[in-house]
Write a protein that holds these residues in place. Structure first.
Motif, PDB file in Angstrom:
ATOM      1  N   HIS A  18       0.834  -1.212   0.000  1.00  0.00           N
ATOM      2  CA  HIS A  18       0.000   0.000   0.000  1.00  0.00           C
ATOM      3  C   HIS A  18       0.867   1.259   0.000  1.00  0.00           C
ATOM      4  O   HIS A  18       0.644   2.181  -0.789  1.00  0.00           O
ATOM      5  N   PHE A  19       1.861   1.307   0.865  1.00  0.00           N
ATOM      6  CA  PHE A  19       2.714   2.495   0.942  1.00  0.00           C
ATOM      7  C   PHE A  19       3.628   2.634  -0.275  1.00  0.00           C
ATOM      8  O   PHE A  19       3.978   3.744  -0.660  1.00  0.00           O
ATOM      9  N   LEU A  20       3.997   1.529  -0.884  1.00  0.00           N
ATOM     10  CA  LEU A  20       4.842   1.590  -2.081  1.00  0.00           C
ATOM     11  C   LEU A  20       4.051   1.970  -3.333  1.00  0.00           C
ATOM     12  O   LEU A  20       4.652   2.340  -4.338  1.00  0.00           O
ATOM     13  N   LEU A  21       2.731   1.906  -3.271  1.00  0.00           N
ATOM     14  CA  LEU A  21       1.921   2.344  -4.404  1.00  0.00           C
ATOM     15  C   LEU A  21       2.133   3.833  -4.701  1.00  0.00           C
ATOM     16  O   LEU A  21       1.950   4.276  -5.821  1.00  0.00           O
ATOM     17  N   ARG A  25      10.272   3.994  -1.677  1.00  0.00           N
ATOM     18  CA  ARG A  25      10.483   4.425  -0.290  1.00  0.00           C
ATOM     19  C   ARG A  25      11.725   3.743   0.266  1.00  0.00           C
ATOM     20  O   ARG A  25      12.050   2.623  -0.102  1.00  0.00           O
ATOM     21  N   ARG A  26      12.360   4.450   1.173  1.00  0.00           N
ATOM     22  CA  ARG A  26      13.518   3.884   1.868  1.00  0.00           C
ATOM     23  C   ARG A  26      13.028   3.071   3.064  1.00  0.00           C
ATOM     24  O   ARG A  26      11.901   3.224   3.530  1.00  0.00           O
ATOM     25  N   PHE A  27      13.914   2.234   3.573  1.00  0.00           N
ATOM     26  CA  PHE A  27      13.586   1.351   4.688  1.00  0.00           C
ATOM     27  C   PHE A  27      13.063   2.144   5.883  1.00  0.00           C
ATOM     28  O   PHE A  27      12.032   1.802   6.470  1.00  0.00           O
ATOM     29  N   GLY A  28      13.770   3.196   6.250  1.00  0.00           N
ATOM     30  CA  GLY A  28      13.375   4.001   7.409  1.00  0.00           C
ATOM     31  C   GLY A  28      12.003   4.634   7.237  1.00  0.00           C
ATOM     32  O   GLY A  28      11.223   4.732   8.192  1.00  0.00           O
ATOM     33  N   GLU A  29      11.710   5.065   6.021  1.00  0.00           N
ATOM     34  CA  GLU A  29      10.397   5.646   5.712  1.00  0.00           C
ATOM     35  C   GLU A  29       9.297   4.618   5.936  1.00  0.00           C
ATOM     36  O   GLU A  29       8.275   4.911   6.569  1.00  0.00           O
TER      37      GLU A  29
END
Length: 103
Positions: A18-21, A25-29
Motif C-alpha cells: 500500500h505504501f509503495l503504491l 520508499r527507503r527502509f526508514g520511511e
C-alpha cells in the motif's frame, strides 16, 4: 486464492505494498509509516516480497548506504486488489458505525 495469500498474506505485506503504491520508499520511511513493526520483521517481509518479485530493491552504492524499495510491474498489478480491499473495509466500518448509532 492460496497463491495470492501466499504472496501478500500476513499482517504487514499488504501495508508495505500500500505504501509503495505512492512510489519508492527507503527502509526508514517504511518503518515510520508502519509504526510498530520491528526492523527484523520489516526486513523479512521485504525480502519475501522481493523473492516473489512484487518488490524490487535498488542499492545506490553510495558512501552512506541508500536503498530504495519500489513495486515491480507485478506489484503494481495488485493496486486494484488493494483498492477493493480498502473499499470493502470502508463499507464494513460504515455499517458498524450505523449499528452503534442505532444501538
Amino acid at each position: 486464492m492460496e497463491t495470492t495469500l501466499g504472496v501478500i498474506g500476513g499482517q504487514w505485506k499488504v501495508l508495505v505494498i500500500h505504501f509503495l503504491l505512492d512510489g519508492p520508499r527507503r527502509f526508514g520511511e517504511l518503518s515510520r509509516l508502519l509504526g510498530s513493526i520491528s526492523a527484523r520483521t520489516l526486513s523479512k517481509q521485504l525480502r519475501e516480497l522481493e523473492a516473489d518479485e512484487v518488490v524490487s530493491r535498488k542499492d545506490y552504492q553510495e558512501i552512506l548506504p541508500r536503498v530504495e524499495y519500489s513495486l515491480t510491474p507485478l506489484g503494481e498489478s495488485l493496486k486494484p486488489v488493494l483498492q477493493a480491499m480498502e473499499a470493502w473495509g470502508a463499507s464494513v466500518e460504515k455499517k458498524s458505525e450505523n449499528r452503534r448509532r442505532r444501538g
